[in-house]
Design a protein around this motif. Structure first.
Motif, short mmCIF file in Angstrom:
data_model
loop_
_atom_site.label_atom_id
_atom_site.label_comp_id
_atom_site.label_asym_id
_atom_site.label_seq_id
_atom_site.Cartn_x
_atom_site.Cartn_y
_atom_site.Cartn_z
N LEU A 204 0.83 -1.21 0.00
CA LEU A 204 0.00 0.00 0.00
C LEU A 204 0.87 1.27 0.00
O LEU A 204 0.60 2.22 -0.74
N SER A 207 2.55 1.77 -3.37
CA SER A 207 1.67 2.32 -4.40
C SER A 207 1.41 3.81 -4.13
O SER A 207 1.33 4.60 -5.07
N SER A 208 1.32 4.19 -2.84
CA SER A 208 1.13 5.61 -2.53
C SER A 208 2.33 6.43 -2.99
O SER A 208 2.18 7.50 -3.57
N PHE A 211 2.35 6.66 -6.64
CA PHE A 211 1.26 7.57 -7.04
C PHE A 211 1.71 9.02 -6.95
O PHE A 211 1.39 9.84 -7.80
N LEU A 212 2.51 9.33 -5.92
CA LEU A 212 3.00 10.69 -5.74
C LEU A 212 4.22 10.97 -6.62
O LEU A 212 4.79 12.05 -6.56
N GLY A 224 0.46 1.99 -8.53
CA GLY A 224 0.32 3.37 -8.06
C GLY A 224 0.60 4.38 -9.16
O GLY A 224 -0.10 5.38 -9.33
N LEU A 227 -2.23 4.53 -11.65
CA LEU A 227 -3.34 5.34 -11.12
C LEU A 227 -3.01 6.82 -11.22
O LEU A 227 -3.87 7.64 -11.54
N GLY A 245 -6.54 -0.18 -9.47
CA GLY A 245 -7.08 -0.09 -8.11
C GLY A 245 -7.61 -1.43 -7.64
O GLY A 245 -7.36 -1.84 -6.50
N LEU A 248 -4.88 -3.85 -6.80
CA LEU A 248 -4.23 -3.40 -5.56
C LEU A 248 -5.06 -3.85 -4.35
O LEU A 248 -4.52 -4.39 -3.37
N PHE B 145 -5.98 6.83 -1.74
CA PHE B 145 -5.84 7.68 -2.93
C PHE B 145 -6.68 7.15 -4.09
O PHE B 145 -7.16 7.92 -4.92
N TRP B 146 -6.91 5.83 -4.12
CA TRP B 146 -7.76 5.28 -5.17
C TRP B 146 -9.21 5.68 -4.93
O TRP B 146 -9.93 6.09 -5.85
N LEU B 149 -9.71 9.15 -5.88
CA LEU B 149 -9.76 9.28 -7.33
C LEU B 149 -11.14 8.89 -7.86
O LEU B 149 -11.73 9.59 -8.68
N LEU B 256 -2.00 12.61 0.55
CA LEU B 256 -2.52 12.10 -0.71
C LEU B 256 -3.81 12.80 -1.10
O LEU B 256 -3.99 13.23 -2.24
N LEU B 271 4.41 17.76 0.24
CA LEU B 271 4.71 17.16 -1.05
C LEU B 271 5.53 18.12 -1.92
O LEU B 271 6.49 17.70 -2.58
#
Lengths: 273, 318
Positions: A204, A207-208, A211-212, A224, A227, A245, A248, B145-146, B149, B256, B271
């Motif tokens: 998790l 993936s975060s 994602f960032l 991630g 996404l 998603g 995941l 975050f999913w 989204l 996030l 961030l």
């Protein structure tokens, strides 16, 4: 073990994890398409027989990219939790078997690490080390240290006044030998439980981070990252953010269910004993 | 009790000290140094030395650490490279957004968690209990975050019920402001509900097994009244003080969620600091967030003792 086999949630967890591990294993022998070849003529296609999950903004096959990503997810999960478990176990055991200042210092350090909200420590380390796969592994590994240190600390503290340890001490056995020969084998089952529960969490966080934009870097694929890339198409082609998603959730749910079920069965066994 | 408070405060200061060292040392390791990074490509050795001196980087690291700590305690948190503004001001500007998010998400999460936690304990191993537990498992496995989204796709972009991005401050009306952060707050709340239900459920289960519950039955109270009057009180108040521990999760999730909903909060500031390698800013924000978590944990620990008589008198609360 027979109790575990009768636990439906445990079986479900095994099925879910096997699906992902299977997907990962197959990806080494067969991929429907090359996951990194761009084909702008066939971009953002809906699912079809040719592309089972459709194509992304560069015309790359989504199914193939999901399969390749499973390698990263499982690899990062296993390696980072191993790093955290090894170092955490070591620190926890040392803290529990020492006295006074060393114990206090080590435990304050662990408390300090624990005060960092999950992703924060990883983000800080990535800022220092730079983005990328290995740095993400290291960052998540360090994040996992306090969890295992706390657990092994309390487990060792529980055990260290038991008669068999006292007996070993009276024979003049060294501290290192007592830790490795007597304490570790006793507390291992609980550590392994925590291990399987932590893998879901590690995946998790990976993936975060991706994602960032701080984990796996393009053009490589990660759930991630996929996404994150889908964010530009939320209005025009929202389906893009669905498949990564779901896979995941399947992976994390699978590992969590296994961890919980094993943990429950051990609590029951101890209560029955 | 006083002993406990003093002991808790001292260990809290120890933890904060370690956090400050971890934050400082880790950010010292950065390849190259902050002076070089902020000058960019036109850095001559002389310029770098001059800037290093003006930034206080020419002295050994432990002196730098002490100077940094003294500055920090006296409210001088340094200036951000990227924004060119004082870090303390940057943080206080963004704090209201993140605080509103945290407050609203807890306001949503707590009633749900209490409801499901209590029902699930009262009907242990019935279908409703299994449903609540399955939802908890699913909530733990779905990445925030999913979810953010998907919510953005359906409720903001698709149906247009909520703004897609941005924050409306409180001054422009309470409800408008709440509406602008409702969707991200729901996402954060879903992440909080799982752990809260777990705590309330187990606390309610143990409360139902207490001797005083048997006593109410002996005295002829109806089950509903006995639960409403005695079991609930024992089961809910104590776990709610643990809400403070959720703060770490909320702040982590805020990074996030704020990034997805383009909310100008602390998480987004963090961030940006990471992306732009603005180390002084990063140091300030990280130390701010972790200190907040430590301090809130100390307060809730003390509250927990005050509220829960079983712990107050040294009994076993398991």
């Amino acid at each position: 073990m027979s109790r575990l086999r009768n636990n439906k949630l445990f079986v479900l967890g095994i099925i879910l994890v096997s699906m992902v591990v299977g997907l990962c294993a197959v990806s080494f022998f067969y991929l429907p398409h090359d996951p990194n070849v761009m084909n702008t003529k066939e971009r953002l296609l809906s699912p079809s027989v040719e592309y089972l999950l459709g194509t992304d903004q560069f015309g790359r096959d989504i199914l193939s990219r999901i399969m390749v990503s499973s390698r990263y997810a499982l690899f990062i999960g296993l390696v980072s939790v191993s790093i955290g478990a090894a170092i955490g176990l070591f620190i926890g055991a040392i803290a529990a078997t020492s006295k006074g200042i060393i114990q206090g210092l080590l435990m304050r350090m662990i408390d300090g690490l624990m005060a960092f909200p999950g992703i924060l420590l990883a983000m800080m380390l990535v800022a220092v080390l730079g983005e990328g796969l290995w740095n993400a592994v290291l960052a998540i590994g360090i994040f996992m240290i306090p969890v295992f240190a706390r657990l092994s600390y309390s487990l060792v503290l529980d055990q260290k006044d038991e008669l068999y340890i006292k007996a070993a001490q009276s024979y003049g056995t060294s501290r290192t030998r007592i830790i490795f020969k007597h304490l570790l084998p006793t507390i291992m089952p609980r550590i392994i439980t925590q291990f399987s529960a932590s893998i879901g969490n590690a995946i998790l966080i990976e993936s975060s981070l991706s994602f960032l934009g701080l984990g796996v870097q393009p053009p490589d694929a990660s759930w991630g990252l996929m996404l994150s890339e889908s964010r530009q198409y939320t209005l025009t082609y929202p389906f893009l953010s669905v498949p990564p998603g779901i896979i995941l959730v399947i992976t994390v749910l699978g590992f969590n269910l296994i961890g919980d079920a094993v943990n429950d069965s051990m609590v029951k066994r101890r209560a029955a004993a | 009790m006083l002993n406990f408070i003093i002991q808790r405060l001292l260990s809290g200061i120890g933890v904060l000290f370690f956090i400050s060292i971890i934050t400082f040392v880790v950010l010292m390791w950065i390849p190259g140094n902050p002076a070089l990074l902020s000058l960019g490509t036109d850095a001559t050795p002389e310029k770098v030395e001059a800037l290093k001196e003006s930034m206080g980087l020419h002295v050994p690291w432990y002196e730098q650490y002490i100077n940094w700590l003294i500055g920090f305690l006296s409210g001088d948190w340094g200036t951000s490279y990227v924004f060119g503004e004082e870090i303390l001001i940057l943080i206080t500007q963004r704090l209201p957004v993140t605080l509103s998010l945290a407050a609203l998400s807890l306001t949503i999460a707590i009633p749900f968690a209490v409801m499901f936690g209590v029902i699930s304990a009262l009907y242990q191993n019935k279908w409703i209990d299994y449903m609540a537990r399955s939802l908890m498992q699913l909530g733990d496995a779905v990445p925030q975050f999913w979810l953010a989204l998907l919510f953005l796709v359906f409720f903001a972009a698709g149906y247009g019920w909520f703004p897609v991005a941005g924050f409306t401050p409180m001054e422009e009306g309470f409800w408008v402001s709440v509406h602008s952060i409702l969707l991200p707050s729901i996402v954060l709340a879903i992440g909080q509900v799982g752990p809260l239900i777990r705590i309330i459920r187990s606390s309610m289960l143990s409360s139902l097994e207490q001797d005083y519950m048997l006593m109410t039955r002996v005295n002829g109270l109806s089950r509903t009244r006995a639960i409403g009057k005695y079991a609930l009180r024992g089961a809910i108040i104590a776990p709610l003080t643990i809400v403070g521990m959720q703060l770490a999760g909320i702040l982590g999730g805020a990074v996030l969620v704020e990034s997805i909903f383009a909310l100008p909060g602390i998480g987004r500031l963090l961030l940006m600091a990471v992306e732009q390698r603005d180390l002084i800013l990063l140091q300030g924000v990280v130390f701010f967030i972790t200190s907040a978590v430590v301090i809130v944990n100390i307060i809730t620990d003390i509250l927990y003792r005050l509220v829960n008589p079983m712990i107050r008198f040294g009994g076993n609360h398991e």
